[in-house]
Design an enzyme around this catalytic site. Structure first.
Site, PDB file in Angstrom:
ATOM      1  N   SER A  61       0.826  -1.334  -0.022  1.00 22.08           N
ATOM      2  CA  SER A  61       0.064   0.080   0.107  1.00 22.08           C
ATOM      3  C   SER A  61       0.833   1.291   0.083  1.00 22.08           C
ATOM      4  O   SER A  61       2.017   1.001   0.713  1.00 22.08           O
ATOM      5  CB  SER A  61      -0.841   0.191   1.241  1.00 22.08           C
ATOM      6  OG  SER A  61      -0.278   0.022   2.479  1.00 22.08           O
ATOM      7  N   MET A  62       0.395   2.330  -0.637  1.00 16.87           N
ATOM      8  CA  MET A  62       1.313   3.277  -0.857  1.00 16.87           C
ATOM      9  C   MET A  62       0.540   4.868  -0.867  1.00 16.87           C
ATOM     10  O   MET A  62       0.666   5.821  -1.375  1.00 16.87           O
ATOM     11  CB  MET A  62       1.802   3.696  -2.344  1.00 16.87           C
ATOM     12  CG  MET A  62       2.550   2.296  -2.650  1.00 16.87           C
ATOM     13  SD  MET A  62       2.504   1.808  -4.432  1.00 16.87           S
ATOM     14  CE  MET A  62       3.720   3.148  -5.182  1.00 16.87           C
ATOM     15  N   GLY A  63      -0.445   4.673   0.404  1.00 15.37           N
ATOM     16  CA  GLY A  63      -1.148   5.840   0.847  1.00 15.37           C
ATOM     17  C   GLY A  63      -1.775   6.446  -0.263  1.00 15.37           C
ATOM     18  O   GLY A  63      -2.725   5.408  -0.988  1.00 15.37           O
ATOM     19  N   GLY A  87      -1.781   5.024  -4.042  1.00 14.81           N
ATOM     20  CA  GLY A  87      -2.502   3.724  -4.627  1.00 14.81           C
ATOM     21  C   GLY A  87      -1.662   2.323  -3.868  1.00 14.81           C
ATOM     22  O   GLY A  87      -1.193   2.523  -2.867  1.00 14.81           O
ATOM     23  N   GLY A  97      -5.105   0.781   5.625  1.00 19.52           N
ATOM     24  CA  GLY A  97      -4.682  -0.327   5.395  1.00 19.52           C
ATOM     25  C   GLY A  97      -5.175  -1.505   5.950  1.00 19.52           C
ATOM     26  O   GLY A  97      -5.203  -2.711   5.303  1.00 19.52           O
ATOM     27  N   ASP A  98      -5.796  -1.450   6.939  1.00 22.77           N
ATOM     28  CA  ASP A  98      -6.564  -2.584   7.623  1.00 22.77           C
ATOM     29  C   ASP A  98      -7.873  -2.952   6.623  1.00 22.77           C
ATOM     30  O   ASP A  98      -8.250  -4.082   6.724  1.00 22.77           O
ATOM     31  CB  ASP A  98      -6.918  -2.343   9.040  1.00 22.77           C
ATOM     32  CG  ASP A  98      -5.873  -1.882   9.862  1.00 22.77           C
ATOM     33  OD1 ASP A  98      -4.766  -2.276   9.523  1.00 22.77           O
ATOM     34  OD2 ASP A  98      -6.040  -1.114  10.754  1.00 22.77           O
TER      35      ASP A  98
HETATM   36  N1  ATP Z   1      -4.936  10.053   1.266  1.00 23.57           N
HETATM   37  C1  ATP Z   1      -5.563   9.180   0.523  1.00 23.57           C
HETATM   38  N2  ATP Z   1      -6.258   9.249  -0.505  1.00 23.57           N
HETATM   39  C2  ATP Z   1      -7.013   8.265  -1.065  1.00 23.57           C
HETATM   40  N3  ATP Z   1      -6.919   6.849  -0.499  1.00 23.57           N
HETATM   41  C3  ATP Z   1      -5.880   6.710   0.485  1.00 23.57           C
HETATM   42  C4  ATP Z   1      -5.446   7.789   1.234  1.00 23.57           C
HETATM   43  N4  ATP Z   1      -4.516   7.212   2.169  1.00 23.57           N
HETATM   44  C5  ATP Z   1      -4.677   5.878   1.964  1.00 23.57           C
HETATM   45  N5  ATP Z   1      -5.472   5.361   0.840  1.00 23.57           N
HETATM   46  C6  ATP Z   1      -5.940   4.246   0.577  1.00 23.57           C
HETATM   47  O1  ATP Z   1      -5.867   3.281   1.699  1.00 23.57           O
HETATM   48  C7  ATP Z   1      -4.583   2.389   1.414  1.00 23.57           C
HETATM   49  C8  ATP Z   1      -3.818   2.134   2.458  1.00 23.57           C
HETATM   50  O2  ATP Z   1      -3.263   3.283   2.779  1.00 23.57           O
HETATM   51  P1  ATP Z   1      -1.687   3.191   3.616  1.00 23.57           P
HETATM   52  O3  ATP Z   1      -0.653   2.861   2.565  1.00 23.57           O
HETATM   53  O4  ATP Z   1      -1.630   4.671   4.286  1.00 23.57           O
HETATM   54  O5  ATP Z   1      -1.786   2.018   4.510  1.00 23.57           O
HETATM   55  P2  ATP Z   1      -1.035   1.826   6.021  1.00 23.57           P
HETATM   56  O6  ATP Z   1       0.137   2.370   6.148  1.00 23.57           O
HETATM   57  O7  ATP Z   1      -1.150   0.238   6.072  1.00 23.57           O
HETATM   58  O8  ATP Z   1      -2.221   2.465   6.989  1.00 23.57           O
HETATM   59  P3  ATP Z   1      -2.848   2.057   8.553  1.00 23.57           P
HETATM   60  O9  ATP Z   1      -1.294   1.382   9.051  1.00 23.57           O
HETATM   61  O10 ATP Z   1      -2.992   3.325   9.160  1.00 23.57           O
HETATM   62  O11 ATP Z   1      -3.757   0.980   8.407  1.00 23.57           O
HETATM   63  C9  ATP Z   1      -4.177   3.122   0.054  1.00 23.57           C
HETATM   64  O12 ATP Z   1      -3.408   1.904  -0.660  1.00 23.57           O
HETATM   65  C10 ATP Z   1      -5.303   3.730  -0.630  1.00 23.57           C
HETATM   66  O13 ATP Z   1      -6.064   2.708  -1.318  1.00 23.57           O
HETATM   67  O1  F1X Z   2       1.262   0.015  17.025  1.00 25.46           O
HETATM   68  P1  F1X Z   2       0.947  -0.574  15.898  1.00 25.46           P
HETATM   69  O2  F1X Z   2       0.031  -2.068  16.311  1.00 25.46           O
HETATM   70  O3  F1X Z   2       1.544  -0.743  14.631  1.00 25.46           O
HETATM   71  O4  F1X Z   2      -0.662   0.298  15.168  1.00 25.46           O
HETATM   72  C1  F1X Z   2      -1.516   0.419  15.950  1.00 25.46           C
HETATM   73  C2  F1X Z   2      -2.656   1.299  15.046  1.00 25.46           C
HETATM   74  O5  F1X Z   2      -2.115   2.479  14.737  1.00 25.46           O
HETATM   75  O6  F1X Z   2      -3.021   0.648  13.884  1.00 25.46           O
HETATM   76  C3  F1X Z   2      -4.305   0.695  13.574  1.00 25.46           C
HETATM   77  C4  F1X Z   2      -4.536   1.352  12.377  1.00 25.46           C
HETATM   78  O7  F1X Z   2      -4.036   0.465  11.139  1.00 25.46           O
HETATM   79  C5  F1X Z   2      -5.027   1.678  14.690  1.00 25.46           C
HETATM   80  O8  F1X Z   2      -6.131   1.303  15.101  1.00 25.46           O
HETATM   81  C6  F1X Z   2      -3.648   1.545  15.895  1.00 25.46           C
HETATM   82  O9  F1X Z   2      -3.725   2.534  16.799  1.00 25.46           O
END
Ligand code: ATP
Ligand code: F1X
Length: 311
Positions: free
Chosen positions: A221-223, A226, A252-253
């Site tokens: 995932s790339m925020g 995409g 991401g979840d």
């Molecule tokens: N600003 C944004 N606008 C549109 N889509 C987004 C945005 N941020 C995240 N997304 C969507 O959510 C997906 C997951 O985001 P991200 O890569 O930030 O996940 P993550 O770092 O695992 O997040 P988290 O740990 O908070 O669950 C992206 O691939 C995209 O589909």
């Molecule tokens: O400290 P970790 O376990 O890496 O991440 C915890 C957390 O940031 O991840 C979820 C979002 O993905 C939140 O609900 C929670 O607060």
């Protein structure tokens, strides 16, 4: 059955503070609390997608009632081992004016050797052949860095499918037991391979190296940019969807939940990636760590499909 594991859950306290100023007194415009932690967030989204899961992990007495009542209200099955230390509260700072999203995560309470043993017994007794297990998030002090390796190995030997969403050594160690799917973000991937990844080609090269280690499916995932999905059939790039963003926490979840949904519904790679992308985008449109539902995600599918290409 789908089983999610959250070894370090958190009460996510989202505070909207516009024009947040370091070193000043800041006033909160809006606040909300959500039960969270990565595995639990996956369970929340799955429930909204019509899929029941059993959530496992550790909970401290300080927040046990809060979590269990909420899970009961949501209709999510749960079995959490009680711990003598506390469950953490994580602050999620949203600045709508500066459009910034800042996480301040507590370390979480320590786990004793007895509590860990109790969890391992519960895990071993719960997992059955054909289950789908999601191991997600960080761990508190006292939990070995090899925990996801251990749990992946146990689950795979029982004939379960394993999805891992973790960072650093937790993920690196788990790879040696060949989970079926992993979902690192770009930063986590870069840490995993030990080099900076700037271009699409560099990311694809890195995930191909991981695939060669025996991990079939990798979603990076790339925020807002995409994601990139590598499967045994090939590599695909999904450009980000432009949506109004309220909170990026749990995006991401939501993608992981969409992956699980797609595995259970035997979707092809492109439709899997489109749903993951749609679920991530639907999730950022919601406040706090609120779970998106299937119709919110599906309403973005057409746009997501148009933004996917083979690479
Ligand atoms: N600003 C944004 N606008 C549109 N889509 C987004 C945005 N941020 C995240 N997304 C969507 O959510 C997906 C997951 O985001 P991200 O890569 O930030 O996940 P993550 O770092 O695992 O997040 P988290 O740990 O908070 O669950 C992206 O691939 C995209 O589909
Ligand atoms: O400290 P970790 O376990 O890496 O991440 C915890 C957390 O940031 O991840 C979820 C979002 O993905 C939140 O609900 C929670 O607060």
């Amino acid at each position: 059955m789908v089983i999610t594991v959250t070894l370090n859950p958190a009460l996510d306290k989202t505070l909207v503070v516009n024009n947040f100023a370091v070193g000043e007194v800041n006033r909160v415009q809006a606040a909300r609390d959500d039960i969270g932690g990565k595995g639990l967030n996956v369970s929340k989204v799955l429930k909204e997608f019509g899929i029941q899961s059993l959530a496992l992990g550790f909970l401290g007495n300080n927040l046990r009632d809060r979590f269990e009542k909420d899970l009961d209200t949501k209709g999510i099955d749960h079995r959490f081992i009680s711990i003598s230390s506390g469950t953490r509260t994580n602050i999620k700072l949203v600045d709508e004016k500066k459009r910034t999203f800042t996480d301040i995560n507590e370390p979480g309470g320590a786990i004793t050797p007895e509590e860990l043993e109790e969890f391992l017994t519960l895990f071993q007794q719960t997992i059955k052949k054909g289950d789908l297990v999601v191991l997600a998030g960080g761990v508190g002090e006292g939990v070995p860095i090899t925990i996801y390796k251990t749990l992946t190995g146990l689950a795979k030997r029982k004939g379960a499918t394993v999805v891992v969403d973790a960072e650093g050594k937790l993920l690196g160690e788990a790879l040696t037991e060949h989970p079926d799917v992993i979902k690192p973000n770009e930063k986590e991937l870069s840490t995993l391979v030990g080099r900076t990844l700037q271009t699409e080609e560099q990311i694809v090269q890195a995930i191909k190296e991981i695939q060669e280690m025996g991990i079939d499916n990798i979603l990076v995932s790339m925020g807002s940019e995409g994601s990139i999905y590598l499967t045994p059939n090939g590599a695909y790039r999904a450009e980000g969807l432009q949506v109004p963003v309220k909170s990026t926490v749990g995006a991401g979840d939501s993608m992981v939940a969409a992956l699980v949904y797609s595995i259970l519904n035997e979707r092809d790679d492109i439709n899997t990636l489109a749903l993951a992308q749609s679920a991530g985008a639907a999730s950022v449109m919601l406040e706090g760590t609120k779970a998106c539902n299937l119709s919110q995600a599906e309403s973005l599918m057409e746009r997501a499909l148009m933004k996917i290409r083979r690479i």
